[in-house]
Design a protein around this motif. Structure first.
Motif, PDB file in Angstrom:
ATOM      1  N   PHE A  35       0.831  -1.209   0.000  1.00  0.00           N
ATOM      2  CA  PHE A  35       0.000   0.000   0.000  1.00  0.00           C
ATOM      3  C   PHE A  35       0.867   1.262   0.000  1.00  0.00           C
ATOM      4  O   PHE A  35       0.547   2.253  -0.646  1.00  0.00           O
ATOM      5  CB  PHE A  35      -0.972  -0.008   1.197  1.00  0.00           C
ATOM      6  N   SER A  36       2.027   1.181   0.690  1.00  0.00           N
ATOM      7  CA  SER A  36       2.860   2.386   0.755  1.00  0.00           C
ATOM      8  C   SER A  36       3.546   2.638  -0.584  1.00  0.00           C
ATOM      9  O   SER A  36       3.759   3.785  -0.976  1.00  0.00           O
ATOM     10  CB  SER A  36       3.860   2.286   1.903  1.00  0.00           C
ATOM     11  N   GLN A  37       3.870   1.539  -1.298  1.00  0.00           N
ATOM     12  CA  GLN A  37       4.431   1.726  -2.644  1.00  0.00           C
ATOM     13  C   GLN A  37       3.397   2.374  -3.554  1.00  0.00           C
ATOM     14  O   GLN A  37       3.711   3.235  -4.362  1.00  0.00           O
ATOM     15  CB  GLN A  37       4.882   0.369  -3.220  1.00  0.00           C
ATOM     16  N   LYS A  38       2.151   1.970  -3.389  1.00  0.00           N
ATOM     17  CA  LYS A  38       1.085   2.615  -4.153  1.00  0.00           C
ATOM     18  C   LYS A  38       1.031   4.108  -3.822  1.00  0.00           C
ATOM     19  O   LYS A  38       0.847   4.951  -4.691  1.00  0.00           O
ATOM     20  CB  LYS A  38      -0.259   1.988  -3.762  1.00  0.00           C
ATOM     21  N   LYS A  39       1.180   4.396  -2.542  1.00  0.00           N
ATOM     22  CA  LYS A  39       1.029   5.788  -2.125  1.00  0.00           C
ATOM     23  C   LYS A  39       2.149   6.678  -2.635  1.00  0.00           C
ATOM     24  O   LYS A  39       1.976   7.889  -2.744  1.00  0.00           O
ATOM     25  CB  LYS A  39       0.948   5.870  -0.594  1.00  0.00           C
ATOM     26  N   GLY A  41       3.635   5.898  -5.530  1.00  0.00           N
ATOM     27  CA  GLY A  41       3.578   5.783  -6.991  1.00  0.00           C
ATOM     28  C   GLY A  41       4.702   4.996  -7.620  1.00  0.00           C
ATOM     29  O   GLY A  41       5.079   5.259  -8.747  1.00  0.00           O
TER      30      GLY A  41
ATOM     31  N   VAL B  96      10.155   1.949   0.560  1.00  0.00           N
ATOM     32  CA  VAL B  96       9.368   3.177   0.536  1.00  0.00           C
ATOM     33  C   VAL B  96       9.852   4.130   1.621  1.00  0.00           C
ATOM     34  O   VAL B  96       9.967   5.342   1.399  1.00  0.00           O
ATOM     35  CB  VAL B  96       7.872   2.861   0.701  1.00  0.00           C
ATOM     36  N   PHE B 107       3.366  11.092   4.608  1.00  0.00           N
ATOM     37  CA  PHE B 107       1.960  10.758   4.385  1.00  0.00           C
ATOM     38  C   PHE B 107       1.093  11.691   5.224  1.00  0.00           C
ATOM     39  O   PHE B 107       1.436  12.011   6.362  1.00  0.00           O
ATOM     40  CB  PHE B 107       1.665   9.324   4.804  1.00  0.00           C
ATOM     41  N   LEU B 137      -8.237  -0.757  -1.653  1.00  0.00           N
ATOM     42  CA  LEU B 137      -7.482   0.256  -0.919  1.00  0.00           C
ATOM     43  C   LEU B 137      -8.074   1.613  -1.289  1.00  0.00           C
ATOM     44  O   LEU B 137      -8.333   1.892  -2.452  1.00  0.00           O
ATOM     45  CB  LEU B 137      -6.005   0.191  -1.315  1.00  0.00           C
ATOM     46  N   LEU B 139      -7.456   5.523  -1.095  1.00  0.00           N
ATOM     47  CA  LEU B 139      -6.492   6.591  -0.820  1.00  0.00           C
ATOM     48  C   LEU B 139      -7.143   7.971  -0.865  1.00  0.00           C
ATOM     49  O   LEU B 139      -6.453   8.985  -0.877  1.00  0.00           O
ATOM     50  CB  LEU B 139      -5.337   6.531  -1.837  1.00  0.00           C
ATOM     51  N   THR B 144       0.269  11.982  -0.213  1.00  0.00           N
ATOM     52  CA  THR B 144       1.711  11.961  -0.007  1.00  0.00           C
ATOM     53  C   THR B 144       2.220  13.350  -0.384  1.00  0.00           C
ATOM     54  O   THR B 144       1.955  13.821  -1.498  1.00  0.00           O
ATOM     55  CB  THR B 144       2.365  10.890  -0.895  1.00  0.00           C
ATOM     56  N   ILE B 153       1.816  13.073  -5.579  1.00  0.00           N
ATOM     57  CA  ILE B 153       1.251  11.923  -6.281  1.00  0.00           C
ATOM     58  C   ILE B 153      -0.106  12.288  -6.857  1.00  0.00           C
ATOM     59  O   ILE B 153      -0.914  12.939  -6.188  1.00  0.00           O
ATOM     60  CB  ILE B 153       1.080  10.727  -5.310  1.00  0.00           C
ATOM     61  N   MET B 162      -6.458  -4.663  -4.357  1.00  0.00           N
ATOM     62  CA  MET B 162      -5.187  -5.276  -3.948  1.00  0.00           C
ATOM     63  C   MET B 162      -5.429  -6.710  -3.526  1.00  0.00           C
ATOM     64  O   MET B 162      -6.516  -7.059  -3.089  1.00  0.00           O
ATOM     65  CB  MET B 162      -4.597  -4.530  -2.739  1.00  0.00           C
TER      66      MET B 162
END
Lengths: 293, 191
Positions: A35-39, A41, B96, B107, B137, B139, B144, B153, B162
């Motif tokens: 999920f953090s990789q998605k966030k 990008g 990340v 975040f 998911l 968002l 970000t 982003i 997911m």
């Protein structure tokens, strides 16, 4: 004064002989995206992820930091999307039959639930992906159907004249690999369970059965998949599962494979024994060496 | 008279028998009665899919929440967040963290999910437990941002599907670690 107590003694107990069949569908070609990789990008292409707002260089930076992560994003082909975002594909759900037993479904966004599907579509036009292509069971060499795990209770033994319960674990399977040279998914749905109880009795059921506990039944109750042995002895129980297969090239929907795949499960050894009632002098639990125990 | 007495005795003591403690293993030559053996496969850590789903939901909720609020990669909160992961999920999350620190990103808001569905819940050959789920998911309530507070982003599709895989760290544990999030490349069932 001697106090008499009655105890039910089962004259023989058997060792458990069942092993759980290994069942590991192939997921080796999957890549990951947390999920953090998605966030941030940095995920590889998906049909729905966002892009980087200001230029695409971040994608490469992130890839270069993936280091030794063998299943990270580094091995995924980069599409050089830059700042643009591919138009979202039409919302098409895999059109398999959600009523099939054992198939896990996903919410499809419009209130319906349809089978799991992924889109491994190749970059080149796929010549065999036409709906007219007929796929037969013999084309599924790359997609082994795994044996269904089988269980019984009591564990490994049974009492003559009382039902022993057998059941198969979840056995619907999804595999990924090359089908006719193209990346595809194949889904195996169990359609028949053939039980050979080893004493000359066979039964065919459409459901895999369940434990007494899960059926909310008392122990030794007869179930659709139970069997009552009438002889003492050692028996080998073999379950054979018939699977129907469906295949899917990308998002083109599930289509049936011609033929049926039959997979035998790991045999279970059952020792049957007679139960008898004996008169003992004391509680055999308290004094196993007591008269009659 | 004697018969009646014996019968009474027998009935009276039967209940005593059934209430007897479970037998302990003993080296006596004579077999002793034992409780019905457990099913031969590993006793399920999660007896039902509902139970597995509830545990997976709780684990993922905690994971997202800690991920949203985790501090720098040398902080305790970051360590706690990473400790909920294993395998490729751990690697991905760590990457990340590094990237965000390099870029000075953070975040904001809360990361949400819904529609979690069990794909499978089963014991692995090494007797640990694995739960595979699908989820959406969300968002839309998070972002970000860079040092200046500007969003870095662009999410055309704030809700994305997911697959999330959970495993127990050892065989009798009910703790769920997030082990991988394989890419979902099918159509978006969340939008």
């Amino acid at each position: 004064m001697v106090r008499f107590k009655l105890l039910l003694v089962i004259s023989a107990l058997a060792a458990m002989a069942l092993t759980l069949a290994p069942s590991t569908p192939s997921h080796a070609d999957l890549k990951d995206c947390t999920f953090s990789q998605k966030k941030v990008g940095v995920c590889p292409d998906g049909p729905k992820t966002g892009g980087i707002a200001n230029g695409g260089s971040v994608e490469l930076t992130a890839d270069s930091t993936s280091g030794s992560s063998g299943t990270g994003t580094s091995s995924h082909p980069r599409r050089g999307r830059g700042g643009t975002v591919a138009a979202a594909p039409p919302r098409v759900c895999a059109n398999g039959d959600p009523a099939k037993p054992g198939i896990e479904t996903i919410p499809c966004g419009n209130g319906s639930f349809l089978p799991f599907s992924r889109n491994p579509t190749a970059a080149v036009p796929c010549t065999v992906c036409s709906p007219d292509t007929i796929v037969r069971v013999s084309d599924l060499q790359d997609f082994p159907a795994h044996p269904a795990p089988t269980s019984m209770e009591p564990g490994g033994w049974a009492i003559v004249g009382l039902a022993a319960n057998f059941w198969a674990g979840p056995s619907a399977q999804l595999g990924e690999g090359l089908l006719l040279g193209q990346p595809a998914q194949v889904m195996f749905t169990p359609i028949g369970y053939h039980w050979n109880y080893g004493d000359g009795t066979t039964t065919t059921t459409t459901a895999g059965g369940a434990s007494w506990d899960n059926l909310s039944l008392a122990e030794f109750t007869t179930t659709p998949t139970s069997h009552t042995y009438v002889e003492k002895g050692t028996f080998t129980v073999v379950l054979t599962v018939d699977y129907h297969a469906d295949y899917s090239f990308g998002d083109q929907g599930w289509r049936p494979v011609e033929g049926t795949v039959t997979v035998p499960s790991t045999p279970i050894t059952v020792v049957t024994a007679r139960e008898s009632t004996v008169l003992v002098a004391e509680d055999c639990n308290a004094n196993p060496r007591g008269p009659g125990c | 008279m004697l018969t009646a007495f014996l019968l009474l005795l027998a009935v009276g003591t039967l209940s005593g028998c059934s209430a007897a403690p479970a037998p302990t293993p003993s080296n006596t030559a004579v077999p002793v009665p034992t409780a019905t053996a457990a099913p031969t496969e590993t006793p399920p850590v999660f007896a039902s899919n509902d139970e597995a789903l509830a545990a997976a939901k709780a684990a993922y909720t905690k994971y997202l929440s800690l991920g949203d609020s985790a501090g720098a990669t040398d902080s305790d909160s970051w360590e706690e967040y990473l400790s909920l992961t294993t395998g490729t999920e751990h690697d991905g999350a760590a990457q990340v963290g590094k990237l965000m620190e390099e870029k000075g990103w953070s975040f904001t808001g809360v990361t949400l999910f819904d529609s979690m569905t069990i794909q499978s819940s089963r014991a692995l050959p090494d007797s640990t437990w694995e739960i595979r789920t699908y989820l959406c998911l969300d968002l839309s309530s998070s972002d970000t941002v860079n040092d200046a507070g500007d969003s870095v982003i662009k999410n055309d599709e704030p809700r994305s599907p997911m697959i999330v895989v959970f495993v127990t760290p050892d065989k009798n544990s009910r703790q769920l670690l997030i082990s991988e999030s394989p890419i979902w490349s099918g159509s978006n069932f969340c939008s």
